[in-house]
Design a protein around this motif. Structure first.
Motif, PDB file in Angstrom:
ATOM      1  N   ASP A 146      -3.318  -4.577   7.843  1.00  0.00           N
ATOM      2  CA  ASP A 146      -2.000  -4.259   8.379  1.00  0.00           C
ATOM      3  C   ASP A 146      -1.081  -3.713   7.280  1.00  0.00           C
ATOM      4  O   ASP A 146      -1.417  -3.727   6.097  1.00  0.00           O
ATOM      5  CB  ASP A 146      -1.364  -5.471   9.061  1.00  0.00           C
ATOM      6  CG  ASP A 146      -1.222  -6.684   8.148  1.00  0.00           C
ATOM      7  OD1 ASP A 146      -1.135  -6.507   6.912  1.00  0.00           O
ATOM      8  OD2 ASP A 146      -1.199  -7.810   8.660  1.00  0.00           O
ATOM      9  N   ARG A 147       0.097  -3.248   7.684  1.00  0.00           N
ATOM     10  CA  ARG A 147       1.014  -2.584   6.776  1.00  0.00           C
ATOM     11  C   ARG A 147       1.532  -3.532   5.700  1.00  0.00           C
ATOM     12  O   ARG A 147       1.633  -3.155   4.527  1.00  0.00           O
ATOM     13  CB  ARG A 147       2.190  -1.998   7.571  1.00  0.00           C
ATOM     14  CG  ARG A 147       3.186  -1.217   6.723  1.00  0.00           C
ATOM     15  CD  ARG A 147       4.358  -0.740   7.586  1.00  0.00           C
ATOM     16  NE  ARG A 147       5.303   0.068   6.813  1.00  0.00           N
ATOM     17  CZ  ARG A 147       6.233  -0.435   6.011  1.00  0.00           C
ATOM     18  NH1 ARG A 147       6.342  -1.755   5.868  1.00  0.00           N
ATOM     19  NH2 ARG A 147       7.060   0.372   5.355  1.00  0.00           N
ATOM     20  N   SER A 148       1.863  -4.757   6.069  1.00  0.00           N
ATOM     21  CA  SER A 148       2.425  -5.688   5.088  1.00  0.00           C
ATOM     22  C   SER A 148       1.429  -6.011   3.989  1.00  0.00           C
ATOM     23  O   SER A 148       1.809  -6.175   2.820  1.00  0.00           O
ATOM     24  CB  SER A 148       2.893  -6.969   5.776  1.00  0.00           C
ATOM     25  OG  SER A 148       1.819  -7.628   6.420  1.00  0.00           O
TER      26      SER A 148
ATOM     27  N   THR B 248      -3.160   5.485 -11.203  1.00  0.00           N
ATOM     28  CA  THR B 248      -2.875   6.839 -10.727  1.00  0.00           C
ATOM     29  C   THR B 248      -3.305   7.043  -9.277  1.00  0.00           C
ATOM     30  O   THR B 248      -2.997   8.083  -8.683  1.00  0.00           O
ATOM     31  CB  THR B 248      -3.595   7.885 -11.601  1.00  0.00           C
ATOM     32  OG1 THR B 248      -5.016   7.719 -11.479  1.00  0.00           O
ATOM     33  CG2 THR B 248      -3.177   7.746 -13.065  1.00  0.00           C
ATOM     34  N   ALA B 249      -4.001   6.076  -8.702  1.00  0.00           N
ATOM     35  CA  ALA B 249      -4.429   6.215  -7.310  1.00  0.00           C
ATOM     36  C   ALA B 249      -4.609   4.838  -6.677  1.00  0.00           C
ATOM     37  O   ALA B 249      -5.009   3.882  -7.347  1.00  0.00           O
ATOM     38  CB  ALA B 249      -5.731   7.008  -7.205  1.00  0.00           C
ATOM     39  N   VAL B 250      -4.312   4.758  -5.370  1.00  0.00           N
ATOM     40  CA  VAL B 250      -4.536   3.548  -4.581  1.00  0.00           C
ATOM     41  C   VAL B 250      -5.357   3.935  -3.356  1.00  0.00           C
ATOM     42  O   VAL B 250      -4.958   4.812  -2.585  1.00  0.00           O
ATOM     43  CB  VAL B 250      -3.212   2.895  -4.138  1.00  0.00           C
ATOM     44  CG1 VAL B 250      -3.482   1.739  -3.182  1.00  0.00           C
ATOM     45  CG2 VAL B 250      -2.421   2.406  -5.349  1.00  0.00           C
ATOM     46  N   LEU B 251      -6.500   3.284  -3.201  1.00  0.00           N
ATOM     47  CA  LEU B 251      -7.344   3.508  -2.029  1.00  0.00           C
ATOM     48  C   LEU B 251      -7.135   2.331  -1.075  1.00  0.00           C
ATOM     49  O   LEU B 251      -7.298   1.172  -1.470  1.00  0.00           O
ATOM     50  CB  LEU B 251      -8.819   3.602  -2.406  1.00  0.00           C
ATOM     51  CG  LEU B 251      -9.223   4.762  -3.320  1.00  0.00           C
ATOM     52  CD1 LEU B 251      -9.180   4.332  -4.791  1.00  0.00           C
ATOM     53  CD2 LEU B 251     -10.630   5.255  -2.976  1.00  0.00           C
ATOM     54  N   ALA B 252      -6.771   2.623   0.164  1.00  0.00           N
ATOM     55  CA  ALA B 252      -6.498   1.575   1.148  1.00  0.00           C
ATOM     56  C   ALA B 252      -7.660   1.443   2.123  1.00  0.00           C
ATOM     57  O   ALA B 252      -8.318   2.426   2.468  1.00  0.00           O
ATOM     58  CB  ALA B 252      -5.209   1.884   1.907  1.00  0.00           C
ATOM     59  N   ALA B 253      -7.881   0.222   2.590  1.00  0.00           N
ATOM     60  CA  ALA B 253      -9.006  -0.063   3.477  1.00  0.00           C
ATOM     61  C   ALA B 253      -8.900   0.647   4.810  1.00  0.00           C
ATOM     62  O   ALA B 253      -9.908   0.921   5.457  1.00  0.00           O
ATOM     63  CB  ALA B 253      -9.121  -1.564   3.703  1.00  0.00           C
TER      64      ALA B 253
ATOM     65  N   PRO C  58     -10.046  -7.998   5.061  1.00  0.00           N
ATOM     66  CA  PRO C  58     -10.309  -9.438   4.990  1.00  0.00           C
ATOM     67  C   PRO C  58     -11.689  -9.743   4.403  1.00  0.00           C
ATOM     68  O   PRO C  58     -12.654  -9.013   4.636  1.00  0.00           O
ATOM     69  CB  PRO C  58     -10.235  -9.888   6.457  1.00  0.00           C
ATOM     70  CG  PRO C  58      -9.467  -8.813   7.152  1.00  0.00           C
ATOM     71  CD  PRO C  58      -9.811  -7.542   6.440  1.00  0.00           C
ATOM     72  N   VAL C  59     -11.757 -10.813   3.657  1.00  0.00           N
ATOM     73  CA  VAL C  59     -13.038 -11.257   3.093  1.00  0.00           C
ATOM     74  C   VAL C  59     -13.973 -11.659   4.242  1.00  0.00           C
ATOM     75  O   VAL C  59     -13.529 -12.101   5.303  1.00  0.00           O
ATOM     76  CB  VAL C  59     -12.815 -12.434   2.133  1.00  0.00           C
ATOM     77  CG1 VAL C  59     -14.138 -12.956   1.599  1.00  0.00           C
ATOM     78  CG2 VAL C  59     -11.907 -12.014   0.989  1.00  0.00           C
TER      79      VAL C  59
ATOM     80  N   LEU D 174      -0.153   3.121   4.779  1.00  0.00           N
ATOM     81  CA  LEU D 174       1.275   3.289   5.020  1.00  0.00           C
ATOM     82  C   LEU D 174       2.080   2.245   4.253  1.00  0.00           C
ATOM     83  O   LEU D 174       3.136   2.548   3.679  1.00  0.00           O
ATOM     84  CB  LEU D 174       1.580   3.187   6.517  1.00  0.00           C
ATOM     85  CG  LEU D 174       1.101   4.320   7.419  1.00  0.00           C
ATOM     86  CD1 LEU D 174       1.652   4.131   8.825  1.00  0.00           C
ATOM     87  CD2 LEU D 174       1.526   5.677   6.880  1.00  0.00           C
ATOM     88  N   GLY D 175       1.581   1.020   4.240  1.00  0.00           N
ATOM     89  CA  GLY D 175       2.249  -0.021   3.470  1.00  0.00           C
ATOM     90  C   GLY D 175       2.221   0.271   1.988  1.00  0.00           C
ATOM     91  O   GLY D 175       3.202   0.022   1.262  1.00  0.00           O
TER      92      GLY D 175
END
Length: 364
Positions: free
Chosen positions: A249-251, A268-273, A213-214, A279-280
């Protein structure tokens, strides 16, 4: 002269009954009205004494633990660890204090409300977990509330959030000489930087970032670490376009990944917070017919218990949440000495697993 309930009602332009309903939380009150009442409470520094009103300097056996979402393992692990410090396992002794978990839902207003209720009950200590809201008005209100609690004998500990910004002359959280709360902080920026460097070392150059979140400190610090690694590698031009903000969250991970693929189908890559967002992201990639990590690498953050059991096992950054929460609990009880300067930084450790691999082809 002591401030009364009627004084608060007059300042807020409501009835005394409405003020009582807001403070007790036992009757629905419109959001705008609740905000006016809470603002009046802050301005007048009104405190309702609880059952121990006759003992103005006393504190109870309560320890409040504020979390954004108790169902989120990130917060649940820390809350459990704080509670464990109330009665160490194997001692056979009765709990030293009773921990009360307060679920704020990420609402700054609710955070202040819980602090009001805990002050009313003269809590012995308060542990605030997770990132802070970066809003000047809320920070000022929080600073004032924590200063009053500290002055009344409540120990305040921050866990997983940075130290409270100083005010005034910088001598304390309110500039009035009150010591700043002890903080157990996480190296979010350093961990994110090492994670991005890992992907860069594998050859990735087209990376999307799923931010939280911002206006949250955790969001900003993790994104800063990611951007610092990209800047050091000479990759700046697409950072804004390939950053999507959302909830933890996942959504949000699912929807954010679809948006990143729309903006750049050749990622080629996704970095998640965090790991839940990751998982989403994995689900979205699979639904688009993409393999992990053969087509797109995915990384998370926090190393929650499910990360190692994901398919494939998730490359992430480990924060020792339980250890940090237990330390915060000991600091709250006074069974551990505060760290030098009142701030302890918990190092984040890179955990390389099967969800990250070299890109399928050289970056274009």
């Amino acid at each position: 002269m002591a401030v009364t309930l009627a004084d608060v009602a007059a300042r807020a332009g409501v009835s005394a009954a409405t003020v009582s309903r807001v403070l007790n939380g036992n009757y629905p009150v419109a959001g705008a009205t609740r905000s006016r009442v809470l603002r009046a409470v802050e301005e007048l520094e009104y405190v309702v004494n609880g059952p121990a009103s006759a003992l103005a300097a006393a504190t109870s056996d309560l320890v409040g633990v504020l979390v954004n979402d108790v169902a989120d393992p990130f917060f649940g692990i820390m809350a459990s660890a704080v509670q464990s410090a109330m009665s160490p396992e194997g001692t056979g002794t009765a709990p030293r204090k009773m921990a009360i978990v307060c679920n704020t839902g990420g609402s700054p207003e609710r955070e202040l409300m819980y602090l009001t209720l805990l002050q009313r009950q003269r809590a012995a200590a308060v542990v605030l977990t997770g990132g802070a809201v970066e809003d000047p008005e809320h920070i000022a209100a929080l600073r004032a509330r924590l200063r009053r609690m500290a002055d009344a004998g409540t120990t305040v500990v921050l866990c997983g959030r940075p130290p409270l910004p100083p005010a005034g002359d910088g001598t304390g959280p309110d500039g009035a000489g009150t010591p700043a709360p002890v903080a157990v902080t996480f190296d979010n920026s350093g961990g994110a930087k090492r994670l991005t460097q890992h992907l860069l070392s594998l050859g990735h150059r087209r990376m999307g970032y799923l931010a939280g979140p911002v206006a949250r400190t955790t969001t900003r610090h993790r994104l800063e670490g990611h951007l610092a690694a990209l800047a050091a590698a000479g990759l700046k031009e697409d950072t804004g376009r390939l950053t999507v903000y959302g909830a933890y969250d996942r959504s949000s991970g699912y929807d954010g990944t679809l948006e990143l693929l729309r903006r750049d189908p050749d990622l080629t890559a996704v970095l998640a917070a965090n790991d839940t967002v990751a998982l989403g992201a994995c689900a979205a990639l699979r639904d688009r017919g993409l393999r992990i990590p053969e087509d797109v690498s995915v990384t998370g953050f926090d190393d929650l218990p499910f990360a190692v059991d994901a398919a494939p096992a998730l490359t992430t950054v480990r924060i020792p949440l339980y250890e940090a929460g237990a330390r915060a609990g000991r600091l709250a009880l006074g069974t551990e000495d505060p760290p030098p300067g009142g701030v302890a930084t918990v190092r984040a450790e890179l955990m390389v697993r099967a969800s990250s691999a070299p890109p399928r082809s050289p970056a274009r």
